[in-house]
Scaffold this motif. Structure first.
Motif, PDB file in Angstrom:
ATOM      1  N   UNK A 200      42.587  83.290  64.762  1.00 46.79           N
ATOM      2  CA  UNK A 200      41.254  83.473  65.335  1.00 46.79           C
ATOM      3  C   UNK A 200      40.971  82.327  66.315  1.00 46.79           C
ATOM      4  N   UNK A 201      40.818  82.620  67.615  1.00 46.52           N
ATOM      5  CA  UNK A 201      40.558  81.550  68.592  1.00 46.52           C
ATOM      6  C   UNK A 201      39.313  80.732  68.264  1.00 46.52           C
ATOM      7  N   UNK A 202      38.334  81.364  67.635  1.00 43.99           N
ATOM      8  CA  UNK A 202      37.120  80.626  67.291  1.00 43.99           C
ATOM      9  C   UNK A 202      37.387  79.546  66.244  1.00 43.99           C
ATOM     10  N   UNK A 203      38.372  79.776  65.388  1.00 42.57           N
ATOM     11  CA  UNK A 203      38.697  78.789  64.349  1.00 42.57           C
ATOM     12  C   UNK A 203      39.118  77.472  64.976  1.00 42.57           C
ATOM     13  N   UNK A 204      39.959  77.534  66.012  1.00 40.69           N
ATOM     14  CA  UNK A 204      40.430  76.310  66.663  1.00 40.69           C
ATOM     15  C   UNK A 204      39.299  75.584  67.385  1.00 40.69           C
ATOM     16  N   UNK A 205      38.240  76.307  67.716  1.00 39.99           N
ATOM     17  CA  UNK A 205      37.098  75.676  68.371  1.00 39.99           C
ATOM     18  C   UNK A 205      36.130  75.063  67.361  1.00 39.99           C
ATOM     19  N   UNK A 206      36.021  75.683  66.205  1.00 41.12           N
ATOM     20  CA  UNK A 206      34.998  75.282  65.230  1.00 41.12           C
ATOM     21  C   UNK A 206      35.496  74.278  64.203  1.00 41.12           C
ATOM     22  N   UNK A 207      36.803  74.285  63.918  1.00 40.81           N
ATOM     23  CA  UNK A 207      37.341  73.405  62.882  1.00 40.81           C
ATOM     24  C   UNK A 207      37.964  72.157  63.499  1.00 40.81           C
ATOM     25  N   UNK A 208      38.175  71.152  62.664  1.00 42.26           N
ATOM     26  CA  UNK A 208      38.872  69.935  63.062  1.00 42.26           C
ATOM     27  C   UNK A 208      40.214  69.911  62.334  1.00 42.26           C
ATOM     28  N   UNK A 209      41.306  69.805  63.102  1.00 42.87           N
ATOM     29  CA  UNK A 209      42.649  69.850  62.540  1.00 42.87           C
ATOM     30  C   UNK A 209      43.312  68.491  62.746  1.00 42.87           C
ATOM     31  N   UNK A 210      43.779  67.899  61.669  1.00 42.94           N
ATOM     32  CA  UNK A 210      44.321  66.545  61.726  1.00 42.94           C
ATOM     33  C   UNK A 210      45.736  66.529  61.149  1.00 42.94           C
ATOM     34  N   UNK A 211      46.678  66.011  61.911  1.00 46.82           N
ATOM     35  CA  UNK A 211      48.065  65.835  61.481  1.00 46.82           C
ATOM     36  C   UNK A 211      48.301  64.342  61.296  1.00 46.82           C
ATOM     37  N   UNK A 212      48.605  63.919  60.068  1.00 43.52           N
ATOM     38  CA  UNK A 212      48.743  62.491  59.792  1.00 43.52           C
ATOM     39  C   UNK A 212      50.202  62.028  59.789  1.00 43.52           C
ATOM     40  N   UNK A 213      51.115  62.907  60.268  1.00 39.66           N
ATOM     41  CA  UNK A 213      52.521  62.518  60.343  1.00 39.66           C
ATOM     42  C   UNK A 213      52.761  61.545  61.500  1.00 39.66           C
ATOM     43  N   UNK A 214      53.947  60.971  61.497  1.00 38.55           N
ATOM     44  CA  UNK A 214      54.317  60.024  62.540  1.00 38.55           C
ATOM     45  C   UNK A 214      54.796  60.776  63.791  1.00 38.55           C
ATOM     46  N   UNK A 215      54.715  60.156  64.960  1.00 35.59           N
ATOM     47  CA  UNK A 215      55.068  60.841  66.207  1.00 35.59           C
ATOM     48  C   UNK A 215      56.465  61.461  66.194  1.00 35.59           C
ATOM     49  N   UNK A 216      57.443  60.779  65.582  1.00 31.42           N
ATOM     50  CA  UNK A 216      58.791  61.329  65.556  1.00 31.42           C
ATOM     51  C   UNK A 216      58.872  62.597  64.708  1.00 31.42           C
ATOM     52  N   UNK A 217      57.987  62.706  63.702  1.00 33.21           N
ATOM     53  CA  UNK A 217      57.936  63.926  62.904  1.00 33.21           C
ATOM     54  C   UNK A 217      57.285  65.061  63.691  1.00 33.21           C
ATOM     55  N   UNK A 218      56.211  64.728  64.395  1.00 33.78           N
ATOM     56  CA  UNK A 218      55.502  65.735  65.179  1.00 33.78           C
ATOM     57  C   UNK A 218      56.417  66.307  66.264  1.00 33.78           C
ATOM     58  N   UNK A 219      57.309  65.471  66.800  1.00 36.03           N
ATOM     59  CA  UNK A 219      58.232  65.940  67.833  1.00 36.03           C
ATOM     60  C   UNK A 219      59.189  67.002  67.287  1.00 36.03           C
ATOM     61  N   UNK A 220      59.446  66.974  65.986  1.00 33.68           N
ATOM     62  CA  UNK A 220      60.364  67.947  65.386  1.00 33.68           C
ATOM     63  C   UNK A 220      59.687  69.278  65.100  1.00 33.68           C
TER      64      UNK A 220
END
Length: 297
Positions: A200-220
């Motif tokens: 739902x596109x509205x979900x990405x606008x209304x919610x806050x999404x936080x990724x607490x992994x390290x940058x090298x993990x996010x790259x994978x």
């Protein structure tokens, strides 16, 4: 007689609460479980309410931008479950001092000094035998089910800002309720449920999404819409969290396997975030169960 505003220290005592600000581990693998601690007020937590294994650096709550307790002051409150806070949902901001059971002369003296206008937090620093004395007797936000019955009954029936006494197995307490709020929520969310929401596109606008992994993990592997706040960089984003994110919005936290994110979710709740959701199993389970296009590592 004018009384000065109550003292609001930056964190609650780690010895008094059923669940307090957790230690945030900087490892994705589980270290040994934490040693048992003596607790002054709280009853022993059920096993399923214990925080994830500790062993990493301990992160303290951030001093709020506003001193008003209804806006930013918070201690760990709601339990980790699929339900909202127990009881009637009330949470109280409480401070107290503790003296020995047979120290009745001191109890009377302290009551007289409070009646004369002295502040409970100052007296806690001077006389309390509870570890919370280091924070002026502040326990943070508490809810039903966190304290031993005698203390809980006294706190939840006390008039706002009035110092009352109660006796528990630990001794005599003088306690004061400084503020009240609606209870917050900390929930687990399954990968397939989050995946459905993200369509739902509205979900990405209304919610806050936080990724607490390290940058090298996010790259994978990564998910769209997630703001990356690496746990190892907590010192840079932690003190500004209530300006970076809205405490009133639904906040979803993710890591690799769901352990670090649960610890951060609990910490966010301590900062006053009303609705926090932890991705169960992390991005790994999301890739396995909800979206096989996401790489695993």
């Amino acid at each position: 007689m004018l009384r000065r505003a109550p003292h609001f220290p930056p964190m609650a005592s780690t010895a008094l609460r059923l669940s307090l600000v957790p230690a945030l581990s900087f490892s994705s693998s589980p270290p040994p479980p934490p040693p048992s601690q003596s607790r002054c007020i709280s009853t022993p937590p059920p096993h399923h309410l214990l925080p994830p294994p500790l062993g990493g650096r301990k992160l303290r709550p951030v001093r709020p931008a506003s001193p008003h307790p209804r806006l930013r002051l918070a201690g760990i409150s709601a339990s980790f479950s699929s339900q909202s806070s127990s009881g009637n949902g009330r949470e109280l901001l409480v401070q107290h001092l503790l003296i020995k059971e047979n120290d009745l002369n001191l109890l009377l003296e302290l009551q007289q000094r409070i009646s004369a206008g002295e502040d409970l937090s100052d007296l806690a620093v001077e006389h309390s035998i509870c570890p919370s004395k280091e924070q002026g007797g502040m326990l943070g936000w508490v809810r039903m089910g966190q304290m031993v019955p005698e203390f809980e009954e006294a706190a939840f029936s006390a008039p706002m800002n009035k110092v009352v006494k109660c006796k528990t197995k630990f001794g005599w307490h003088l306690l004061q309720v400084l503020s009240e709020r609606e209870g917050s929520v900390l929930q687990d969310i399954q990968p397939d449920e989050l995946h459905a929401k993200m369509q739902d596109p509205n979900f990405l606008e209304e919610a806050q999404l936080v990724d607490v992994r390290e940058p090298e993990e996010v790259a994978k592997a990564s998910l769209p819409g997630f703001q990356v706040l690496p746990l190892r960089q907590f010192g840079s984003w932690g003190p500004e969290i209530t300006t970076k994110l809205d405490t009133e919005k639904d906040t979803y936290v993710m890591c690799h396997h769901g352990m670090r994110s649960l610890q951060v979710a609990k910490w966010l709740q301590a900062q006053g975030f009303k609705r926090v959701f932890n991705l169960s199993g992390g991005i790994h389970e999301y890739a396995v169960k909800a979206d096989p296009s996401i790489p695993t590592y």
